[in-house]
Scaffold this motif. Structure first.
Motif, PDB file in Angstrom:
ATOM      1  N   HIS A 110       0.818  -1.218   0.000  1.00  8.59           N
ATOM      2  CA  HIS A 110       0.000   0.000   0.000  1.00  8.59           C
ATOM      3  C   HIS A 110       0.853   1.269   0.000  1.00  8.59           C
ATOM      4  O   HIS A 110       0.310   2.362   0.075  1.00  8.59           O
ATOM      5  CB  HIS A 110      -0.951   0.001   1.202  1.00  8.59           C
ATOM      6  CG  HIS A 110      -0.265  -0.129   2.526  1.00  8.59           C
ATOM      7  ND1 HIS A 110       0.439   0.891   3.116  1.00  8.59           N
ATOM      8  CD2 HIS A 110      -0.170  -1.200   3.368  1.00  8.59           C
ATOM      9  CE1 HIS A 110       0.941   0.484   4.264  1.00  8.59           C
ATOM     10  NE2 HIS A 110       0.589  -0.778   4.457  1.00  8.59           N
ATOM     11  N   ASN A 111       2.171   1.122  -0.062  1.00  7.80           N
ATOM     12  CA  ASN A 111       3.062   2.277  -0.144  1.00  7.80           C
ATOM     13  C   ASN A 111       4.096   2.017  -1.226  1.00  7.80           C
ATOM     14  O   ASN A 111       5.191   1.511  -0.970  1.00  7.80           O
ATOM     15  CB  ASN A 111       3.745   2.527   1.215  1.00  7.80           C
ATOM     16  CG  ASN A 111       4.458   3.876   1.253  1.00  7.80           C
ATOM     17  OD1 ASN A 111       4.889   4.400   0.234  1.00  7.80           O
ATOM     18  ND2 ASN A 111       4.587   4.436   2.451  1.00  7.80           N
ATOM     19  N   TRP A 112       3.739   2.363  -2.441  1.00  8.39           N
ATOM     20  CA  TRP A 112       4.631   2.080  -3.575  1.00  8.39           C
ATOM     21  C   TRP A 112       5.872   2.954  -3.605  1.00  8.39           C
ATOM     22  O   TRP A 112       6.952   2.467  -3.965  1.00  8.39           O
ATOM     23  CB  TRP A 112       3.852   2.215  -4.890  1.00  8.39           C
ATOM     24  CG  TRP A 112       2.987   1.027  -5.145  1.00  8.39           C
ATOM     25  CD1 TRP A 112       1.645   0.924  -4.949  1.00  8.39           C
ATOM     26  CD2 TRP A 112       3.410  -0.250  -5.619  1.00  8.39           C
ATOM     27  NE1 TRP A 112       1.186  -0.333  -5.272  1.00  8.39           N
ATOM     28  CE2 TRP A 112       2.261  -1.075  -5.691  1.00  8.39           C
ATOM     29  CE3 TRP A 112       4.646  -0.774  -5.978  1.00  8.39           C
ATOM     30  CZ2 TRP A 112       2.325  -2.397  -6.124  1.00  8.39           C
ATOM     31  CZ3 TRP A 112       4.715  -2.089  -6.417  1.00  8.39           C
ATOM     32  CH2 TRP A 112       3.552  -2.886  -6.479  1.00  8.39           C
ATOM     33  N   LEU A 128       7.708   4.014  -1.109  1.00  9.60           N
ATOM     34  CA  LEU A 128       8.655   3.403  -0.180  1.00  9.60           C
ATOM     35  C   LEU A 128       9.142   2.060  -0.703  1.00  9.60           C
ATOM     36  O   LEU A 128      10.310   1.699  -0.518  1.00  9.60           O
ATOM     37  CB  LEU A 128       8.002   3.231   1.192  1.00  9.60           C
ATOM     38  CG  LEU A 128       8.877   2.614   2.293  1.00  9.60           C
ATOM     39  CD1 LEU A 128      10.129   3.461   2.507  1.00  9.60           C
ATOM     40  CD2 LEU A 128       8.098   2.470   3.592  1.00  9.60           C
ATOM     41  N   SER A 129       8.290   1.333  -1.394  1.00  5.79           N
ATOM     42  CA  SER A 129       8.690   0.044  -1.957  1.00  5.79           C
ATOM     43  C   SER A 129       9.743   0.232  -3.045  1.00  5.79           C
ATOM     44  O   SER A 129      10.732  -0.514  -3.114  1.00  5.79           O
ATOM     45  CB  SER A 129       7.462  -0.683  -2.514  1.00  5.79           C
ATOM     46  OG  SER A 129       6.516  -0.944  -1.499  1.00  5.79           O
ATOM     47  N   TRP A 183      10.358  -1.956   5.413  1.00  7.91           N
ATOM     48  CA  TRP A 183       9.477  -2.083   4.249  1.00  7.91           C
ATOM     49  C   TRP A 183       8.278  -2.965   4.571  1.00  7.91           C
ATOM     50  O   TRP A 183       7.151  -2.643   4.210  1.00  7.91           O
ATOM     51  CB  TRP A 183      10.266  -2.667   3.075  1.00  7.91           C
ATOM     52  CG  TRP A 183       9.403  -2.969   1.892  1.00  7.91           C
ATOM     53  CD1 TRP A 183       8.892  -2.087   0.999  1.00  7.91           C
ATOM     54  CD2 TRP A 183       8.930  -4.266   1.498  1.00  7.91           C
ATOM     55  NE1 TRP A 183       8.126  -2.743   0.049  1.00  7.91           N
ATOM     56  CE2 TRP A 183       8.131  -4.086   0.339  1.00  7.91           C
ATOM     57  CE3 TRP A 183       9.099  -5.551   1.985  1.00  7.91           C
ATOM     58  CZ2 TRP A 183       7.524  -5.146  -0.320  1.00  7.91           C
ATOM     59  CZ3 TRP A 183       8.492  -6.613   1.342  1.00  7.91           C
ATOM     60  CH2 TRP A 183       7.719  -6.391   0.206  1.00  7.91           C
ATOM     61  N   ALA A 203       5.996  -0.849   7.062  1.00  8.48           N
ATOM     62  CA  ALA A 203       5.481   0.449   6.643  1.00  8.48           C
ATOM     63  C   ALA A 203       4.873   0.463   5.247  1.00  8.48           C
ATOM     64  O   ALA A 203       4.040   1.326   4.952  1.00  8.48           O
ATOM     65  CB  ALA A 203       6.604   1.505   6.708  1.00  8.48           C
ATOM     66  N   ALA A 204       5.270  -0.488   4.389  1.00  8.26           N
ATOM     67  CA  ALA A 204       4.818  -0.428   3.006  1.00  8.26           C
ATOM     68  C   ALA A 204       3.918  -1.584   2.615  1.00  8.26           C
ATOM     69  O   ALA A 204       3.405  -1.607   1.493  1.00  8.26           O
ATOM     70  CB  ALA A 204       6.024  -0.379   2.052  1.00  8.26           C
ATOM     71  N   THR A 205       3.717  -2.556   3.489  1.00  4.95           N
ATOM     72  CA  THR A 205       2.886  -3.707   3.173  1.00  4.95           C
ATOM     73  C   THR A 205       1.835  -3.907   4.263  1.00  4.95           C
ATOM     74  O   THR A 205       1.874  -3.271   5.327  1.00  4.95           O
ATOM     75  CB  THR A 205       3.729  -4.992   3.038  1.00  4.95           C
ATOM     76  OG1 THR A 205       4.236  -5.354   4.334  1.00  4.95           O
ATOM     77  CG2 THR A 205       4.902  -4.775   2.098  1.00  4.95           C
ATOM     78  N   ASP A 206       0.914  -4.830   3.981  1.00  3.72           N
ATOM     79  CA  ASP A 206      -0.156  -5.140   4.929  1.00  3.72           C
ATOM     80  C   ASP A 206       0.110  -6.471   5.635  1.00  3.72           C
ATOM     81  O   ASP A 206      -0.817  -7.143   6.079  1.00  3.72           O
ATOM     82  CB  ASP A 206      -1.498  -5.201   4.183  1.00  3.72           C
ATOM     83  CG  ASP A 206      -2.686  -5.217   5.129  1.00  3.72           C
ATOM     84  OD1 ASP A 206      -2.601  -4.555   6.183  1.00  3.72           O
ATOM     85  OD2 ASP A 206      -3.665  -5.916   4.839  1.00  3.72           O
TER      86      ASP A 206
END
Length: 273
Positions: free
Chosen positions: A39-41, A43-44, A253, A256-259
């Motif tokens: 959900h945070n591309w 940062l990915s 990552w 903060a960037a995934t579920d």
């Protein structure tokens, strides 16, 4: 009658259509799941760019540590070899162990800004004559006094002595190409580096090389030579730091960037219900 044939054809068409519909829905659901996981591309993408750099730096430090380990092994092999007679040495090589019988002259110099155990001092460079050949010898370190204007006294044997040590190049021994030129080549002078202006004026057998005394020589001062700038252990410690940063980036990552955290929580919640 052709009715059964039409019915079979209709059933096959219905089955085919149902299968394709199910496959399409499964593919869309799979893509939706993967998109929902991240959900945070931005940062990915940033993590994807930084991760190879951090890993490359870690492996580079490991390679550097292995190079230093091999270098130290080669140095130990040379230093442990039987010392060669200095007068028979035709081609000087770094870290070749040598021995010589001769005597010191009164031509010695203070190599400035040498550090031992956090203390400032000098390395004493002195001319040694063996069978008519003049060599420059680094006898080791001596502490500086409280008054910089007053140079410490240097004692040296007047009788003939046997010295042992190893060959070392002048440029690498100082690493000070940017230092000020030698202002004076007079004996007893303070010098900043082993420059050609000094060594050429001494009429040495090999002006580009000098001898570093081993600790068991009678005329040696404080030797404690630093053979390499960085030990292999230091490089391995640097590599561990880079790998730790890569691990931290991966954890950041995931959090903060995934579920992933939410999915784990929901899975545990379903198990309790």
């Amino acid at each position: 009658m052709t009715v059964p044939n039409q019915s079979s054809h209709a059933d096959e068409k219905a089955l085919s259509t149902g299968t394709e519909t199910h496959s399409t829905e499964a593919g869309e659901q799979s893509r939706g799941t993967s998109v929902a996981l991240i959900h945070n591309w931005p940062l990915s993408i940033l993590s994807l760019c930084l991760m190879p750099i951090l890993l490359s730096l870690g492996f580079w430090q490991l390679d550097r540590g292995e190079e230093k380990r091999q270098m130290l092994a080669d140095i130990d092999t040379r230093l442990a070899a039987q010392p060669q007679e200095l007068n028979t040495l035709h081609t000087p090589q770094q870290y070749v162990a040598v021995r010589a019988l001769g005597y010191y002259t009164d031509e010695y110099f203070y190599l400035d800004n040498r550090i031992r155990n956090g203390k400032v001092g000098y390395e004493i460079l002195q001319v040694f004559i063996s069978k008519g050949q003049r060599w420059l010898v680094n006898r080791g370190w001596i502490a500086a006094g409280n008054d910089r204007a007053q140079l410490p006294d240097v004692d040296y044997p007047l009788a003939a002595k046997v010295i042992t040590g190893f060959i070392y190049p002048n440029d690498d021994s100082t690493g000070a190409a940017e230092q000020q030129p030698v202002a004076s080549a007079e004996p007893g002078a303070r010098v900043q580096s082993l420059e050609n202006a000094l060594t050429d004026s001494l009429n040495l057998r090999n002006p580009q090389w000098h001898i570093r005394l081993s600790a068991d020589s009678d005329s040696a001062l404080v030797t404690d030579w630093r053979l390499v700038n960085t030990q292999p252990e230091r490089h391995r410690a640097y590599a561990l730091q880079w790998f730790a940063m890569a691990t931290a980036l991966l954890i950041l990552w995931l959090l903060a960037a995934t579920d992933v955290r939410g999915r784990v929580f929901r899975k545990r919640l379903n198990r309790t219900q």
